[in-house]
Write a protein that holds these residues in place. Sequence first.
Motif, PDB file in Angstrom:
ATOM      1  N   ILE A  15     -10.120 108.594  -0.976  1.00 26.99           N
ATOM      2  CA  ILE A  15      -9.208 109.009   0.083  1.00 26.99           C
ATOM      3  C   ILE A  15      -8.849 107.821   0.979  1.00 26.99           C
ATOM      4  O   ILE A  15      -7.732 107.668   1.430  1.00 26.99           O
ATOM      5  N   LYS A  16      -9.849 106.986   1.231  1.00 28.88           N
ATOM      6  CA  LYS A  16      -9.647 105.870   2.165  1.00 28.88           C
ATOM      7  C   LYS A  16      -8.434 105.003   1.824  1.00 28.88           C
ATOM      8  O   LYS A  16      -7.640 104.693   2.719  1.00 28.88           O
ATOM      9  N   ILE A  56      -5.251 106.285   3.232  1.00 24.84           N
ATOM     10  CA  ILE A  56      -5.068 106.121   4.672  1.00 24.84           C
ATOM     11  C   ILE A  56      -4.645 104.685   4.990  1.00 24.84           C
ATOM     12  O   ILE A  56      -3.684 104.442   5.726  1.00 24.84           O
ATOM     13  N   VAL A  64      -7.339 117.368   1.483  1.00 21.78           N
ATOM     14  CA  VAL A  64      -7.743 116.748   2.737  1.00 21.78           C
ATOM     15  C   VAL A  64      -6.470 116.347   3.468  1.00 21.78           C
ATOM     16  O   VAL A  64      -5.587 115.711   2.905  1.00 21.78           O
ATOM     17  N   MET A  84     -15.744 110.646  -3.201  1.00 20.66           N
ATOM     18  CA  MET A  84     -14.565 111.222  -2.546  1.00 20.66           C
ATOM     19  C   MET A  84     -13.999 110.248  -1.505  1.00 20.66           C
ATOM     20  O   MET A  84     -12.817 109.937  -1.517  1.00 20.66           O
ATOM     21  N   GLU A  85     -14.903 109.745  -0.668  1.00 16.82           N
ATOM     22  CA  GLU A  85     -14.462 108.905   0.435  1.00 16.82           C
ATOM     23  C   GLU A  85     -13.705 107.676  -0.066  1.00 16.82           C
ATOM     24  O   GLU A  85     -12.640 107.330   0.446  1.00 16.82           O
ATOM     25  N   ALA A  94      -9.593 113.763  10.029  1.00 17.49           N
ATOM     26  CA  ALA A  94      -9.201 114.482   8.812  1.00 17.49           C
ATOM     27  C   ALA A  94      -9.821 115.872   8.774  1.00 17.49           C
ATOM     28  O   ALA A  94     -10.905 116.085   9.303  1.00 17.49           O
TER      29      ALA A  94
END
Lengths: 645, 157
Positions: B5-6, B9, B135, B1-2, B29
């Motif tokens: 998403i990163k 950003i 998120v 997941m991380e 977040a």
Amino acid sequence: MKKIIDLFLGKKYYSLSSLDEKIQYISSMIILTIVVFPLVFLGTTMIGQSSIRVAFDFTLAGLCLIFALLVRTILPVRYSAYFPITAFGVYCLYLLYEGTRGAWPASWTMAFPILSIYLTNITFGVISSSVVLAGMWVFLLSPWQLGFYNIGGAYLSAQFRVEDPILSTRFFIVYLLIFIITVIYNRIIAYKNKQEKLLSQDLVYERNTIKTMKDNMNLGIFLMDKNLTIQPEYSQQLLTILSKYNEKLDGKNFLDIIGSSLSTKQINIMMGYFDMIFQKSRSLEVLAEANPLSEFEYKVDDRTKYLSAKFNLIEQDEESVYILSILEDITQQKEYAQEFEERKREQEAEMKDLFDVIQINPMIFEDFIETVETNFEDINSALKNELLSSKEIVTKLFQSIHAIKSNATILGLDNFASILHNFESEIKLILNKSEINEEDVFSLTLKLDSIMKEKDRYQDILSKLNQFKSKSDIATILKSQLEKAVAKISQELSKIVNLNVIELNSEVLETKLRKPIKEILLQFIRNSINHGIKTQGELKVSVKQVDNTVVVDYSDNGKGLDYTKLKEKYLKLYPGSEPTKSQLSQLIFRPEVSTANTVSTIAGRGVGLSLVKDLVSQYKGKLSFGSSEKGLIFKIVFPILHEKV
Amino acid sequence: MEQYIKPFIEVCESTFENFCKSKVSPGRAFFEEKNKYENNWDISGVIGLSGEAQGAVAISLSSETALKITSILTGESHTHLDDFVLDAIGEIINIIAGNVKKNLEETFKLKISLPTIIKGAAHKVVWPSEKTRIVCVPFTIFNSQQFCLSVAIDPNK
């Protein structure tokens, strides 16, 4: 040398397809060329002696040459000899006619059947030879020599005669013999050829069949000699299996080809194994068992294939000993098996979860889901609260996850609990750090998503289960619940009690009245077995719909109310009073009253019938009861509730 | 997941720096909750993600922030959410999604939809999917203003 042969054979030779034609072509050319020399020589010697023979010799030589050249170009092979043979036949006849002049040149005739049958075909050969034979008989033996002579006229008569009849007869017989033997020989050869052709057709068919089978099986089949060199006749599939598409494998060493995928140790093992096969020191079973390549990884072109190899010794004779090797690509089976295993594991985990969920009361489970969601919302609110420090957030997260984990553990949701445990440990690691930054918070936050997904999964299972449950008959469920209660309670009290369910109306049970009715009946059952029934008895239950009401009937055949004991209790509560039977009866619905002397889990807490009373009034029902020495009867009438559960 | 998403950003930060010459800083977040309306967003740009992962990315802003960003991009001042503003927000989310697509190319192949712009006071962007939680990454821009980048991404197995 090859050039000379090529020059002699000419281009045509290579365009001929059948072996028969090729042989006929070569022999025609050789014979037609060679006979030119004696013909020219003889023709030359005849100059001045017989102009006819000179003409014949040269004409024949010329014809032979022309046809020897023609056959090299356009003329079909089988026609090449017709003209020279015909000319030769006529010449023979002339020589015979000419008789004994000189050294009997007619003896050339002896060669006619052989040449004619060999160079043309059997039909033409036999006919032409027969014509010559007939001529021979006419000119040498026939009694009508003169007749012929007459027909032929004066021109022929001068040289026509038979000098020696015995010699003529012998001459005739020898020709006949040669003729017959040539025919027989030709026929034998023809028969032999025919048989050979059939045989070779069978062989070709067999070979094609084997090749087709070999090439269409999904197996790489090949032979290896003692040096592990691959022999030429391998199946095409071998190339595909080894991913050596445009290569020739014959003459290559098998271990060299697969060697790059094996360790040195494995290669040594393989060499030892092949030695074992050649030495025949072990039985076939042992060898098959010990096969190090029964399954191995073959790395080629950046990918890994799973191959399976089998080896067998093939002995044709002392000299030629081979290993028959069968190579199979089992990558797909292997992948399927792995996928299958994975599925199986997943399914087992799912089954375990399902099983865990089944054991939990749905209400409790819903509570649990709610707890998880509340905790999640708490965490989320904390995340949104900018005033909280990273450490505070992570601490909050830890507390919430810990709380959820405890709940999951209590409920026996092992899989979920272990996932939560791992996550908790991870959070703890971060909490123990001297400094917690926003990165940590971010990565933990995102991991929370997977926890929530797990929760979703359990929720799914629950809703599926609920769907399933509502499908089974609600009345049957209640009946079995009541039966179980009766069995359990009577067993604990060593009594024999029979439950007689007269009617359970499903429509009534689908309304909100199901829960109170169940609760009430359970209390009645407890009460009856505990107080009413001595050692043996029967309980009757019925739940039915009468007009706009639900009627619950219950009765037992026990001893009825114990008024003596009730009066004692009543007097304790209201000392000095004189209660009526009805007043005493009402006492059983008061929470603090139980006629049992000891308190057990089943009865004696004095809440049973008071609970019934509460439930009845809660659902606006009316309760009536009767007691006699023959037992207790309860009747409850509820107004119907149409609202379904 | 991380790891999914990163990039969003990082790309968001660089996009604003390169195109709007404005520094933005991501906040903490959290998960978007469907039934809560806490922010007063006036305009959102949404792009759907498909291919080897399913999901969507959205940017939500107040009209004040949106107008300011558009002014920087066009060089003219805007007073209300006109077509220029809608185009500008669509362009920004398009650049973000496009760059993320490029950055994630080695992990998986993404396809991005055309941007959709949602306009209206106090609206909320939600996705019907039960499984993928959204998120929300709050960003601070122009020192005190806020906008939100919402990402939901679920890689196919």
